[in-house]
Design a protein around this motif. Structure first.
Motif, PDB file in Angstrom:
ATOM      1  N   ARG A  33       0.826  -1.224   0.000  1.00  0.00           N
ATOM      2  CA  ARG A  33       0.000   0.000   0.000  1.00  0.00           C
ATOM      3  C   ARG A  33       0.855   1.267   0.000  1.00  0.00           C
ATOM      4  N   PHE A  34       1.848   1.297  -0.892  1.00  0.00           N
ATOM      5  CA  PHE A  34       2.748   2.442  -0.944  1.00  0.00           C
ATOM      6  C   PHE A  34       2.036   3.729  -1.327  1.00  0.00           C
ATOM      7  N   TRP A  35       0.896   3.621  -1.972  1.00  0.00           N
ATOM      8  CA  TRP A  35       0.157   4.835  -2.328  1.00  0.00           C
ATOM      9  C   TRP A  35      -0.349   5.583  -1.109  1.00  0.00           C
ATOM     10  N   ASN A  36      -0.399   4.903   0.039  1.00  0.00           N
ATOM     11  CA  ASN A  36      -0.776   5.568   1.287  1.00  0.00           C
ATOM     12  C   ASN A  36       0.432   5.917   2.146  1.00  0.00           C
ATOM     13  N   LYS A  37       1.613   5.361   1.806  1.00  0.00           N
ATOM     14  CA  LYS A  37       2.797   5.529   2.645  1.00  0.00           C
ATOM     15  C   LYS A  37       3.834   6.456   2.035  1.00  0.00           C
TER      16      LYS A  37
END
Length: 444
Positions: free
Chosen positions: A27-31
């Motif tokens: 979930r890199f799009w949130n991190k």
């Protein structure tokens, strides 16, 4: 024997499954910011055109500044973005899906920067990377068995800096990698039976390769060299196929020409202004072997490719010559750039698009190893496995900034060897470059 190769071929499907699991769980799009620095410059065309209707940024929203967006100015006072529109075109299907979701959502702003857009760009990078690996293994099958082709494709992903640019930073490189692999695959099909269909595919893909990064035109040296050598076409067919390819390339790059005309009044400009090349003093050794960004240092599995050039040359002399010529030109041009380490990045990122050529040599190394007796084969594959795991670990280190974005030194590299936290006095061992000196062609 056939069942063994069938199982080996399945390694590509296994990679897809692993990548999807990593993508969903990370979930890199949130991190991570995702849309930041160079990615913002590549991406800006889409929100500027389809959300804000402000391609000249006469009324920029505050978010652009937070994303480190900036524009260049020429001597006439015209403002423009230095990055070309190729990545934006390839982002676009994913961007429109993200924009549709954000527009229908009560949770996310349809502003071009919220989570659906970040997810879209990261999904695009992984999709093109995996597609590129499929194209690559199909290209390699022209020279190697399907099993070895699949293994070489998977290793060229796992054993290099590709994972970072597929999962974390959706920069231009994996997109170029996919298109270069596509051109190579369809070119081998074309060599067996020349057809208009293949000309159309290769022409459009070649144009996009150039539109993404103009220096990527070097990747086309391989097919051009072999066309000149093979001379598969004669008379009117040569003119029809060549003319169609040139027209399609022009069509593919035309959006950039219209952008430059709209922004500056000129059809063609040098958008990097004061930034340039020092062709008489390329930093090839540093680019390949330095601890700051060396290609082989941060993608150590590439060392296994080197013996493969010998085996490739023995089996396919003209293809070996085309491969080596392409790579040598790529090294020369890439590391003649004033900032040969390419700013904040992991390894020699501009060479990701040239990994298909290293994969070809890697495949021939693997083919030779698999023919050896067990006492040699087993330790060889243990070394290859270690190098792949080490490379994946370094991708993780870079994501966590344990491997610094531009200031690594030999001392720090080895102190951080397989250590996933900052060593004591980490910053003391950094070796920051002098950007101002490098811009003038001086020692950085």
């Amino acid at each position: 024997m056939k069942s063994r190769w069938f199982r080996l071929e399945g390694i590509y499907q296994l990679l897809i499954l692993v990548c999807l699991l990593v993508f969903v769980s990370s979930r890199f799009w949130n991190k991570k910011p995702t849309i930041d620095w160079d990615i913002t410059l590549y991406y800006h065309y889409l929100p500027a055109l389809f959300i804000y209707d402000d391609l000249k940024f006469e009324h920029p929203v505050e978010e652009w500044g937070k994303r480190h967006f900036y524009m260049k100015t020429d001597a006439e006072g015209n403002r423009f973005v230095k990055m070309t529109a190729g990545p934006a075109i390839l982002y676009s299907p994913f961007f429109f899906a993200g924009h549709l979701y954000a527009s229908l959502s009560d949770t996310y702003e349809a502003d071009g920067f919220s989570a659906p857009y970040r997810l879209a760009l990261l999904a695009a990078a992984l999709a093109y990377a995996l597609a590129g690996l499929y194209f690559l293994k199909r290209f390699l099958q022209s020279f190697l068995s399907p099993g070895i082709a699949s293994l070489a494709a998977v290793l060229i992903f796992a054993g290099t800096n590709m994972p970072h640019y597929s999962f974390v930073e959706p920069m231009s490189h994996v997109f170029s990698f996919a298109l270069v692999s596509l051109v190579l695959w369809r070119f081998e099909v074309y060599r067996k039976k020349a057809s208009i269909k293949e000309v159309v595919i290769m022409g459009l893909a070649a144009g996009l390769i150039i539109l993404i990064r103009p220096t990527n035109v070097i990747a086309l040296v391989f097919p051009i060299f072999l066309l000149i050598w093979d001379k598969p076409l004669k008379g009117i067919q040569w003119w029809i196929h060549g003319g169609l390819a040139a027209l399609l390339i022009l069509m593919a790059v035309s959006p950039q020409l219209f952008y430059w005309k709209y922004m500056t009044g000129h059809w063609i400009i040098y958008s990097y202004t004061e930034e340039g090349f020092f062709f008489l003093s390329p930093e090839i050794w540093k680019g390949l072997f330095s601890y700051r960004k060396g290609w082989f240092v941060y993608s150590p599995l590439l060392f296994v490719s080197l013996p493969g050039f010998y085996f490739l040359f023995k089996a396919h002399r003209k293809e070996a010559l085309a491969t080596m010529l392409t790579l040598l030109l790529a090294f020369w041009v890439t590391f003649s750039w004033w900032c040969w380490w390419y700013g904040g990045s992991f390894g020699a990122r501009p060479l990701i698009e040239f990994l298909p050529f290293m994969a070809l040599a890697l495949g021939f190394s693997l083919q030779w190893i698999l023919k050896q007796k067990l006492w040699l084969k087993l330790p060889a594959f243990l070394v290859i496995s270690f190098l792949a795991v080490w490379s994946i670990f370094m991708n993780k280190q870079y994501k966590s900034t344990i491997i610094h974005w531009d200031s690594m030194s030999k001392e720090l590299f080895w102190k951080q060897f397989f250590i996933d936290h900052y060593v004591k006095d980490h910053d003391k061992y950094l070796d920051p470059p002098d950007y101002d000196a490098a811009l003038k062609g001086e020692e950085e």
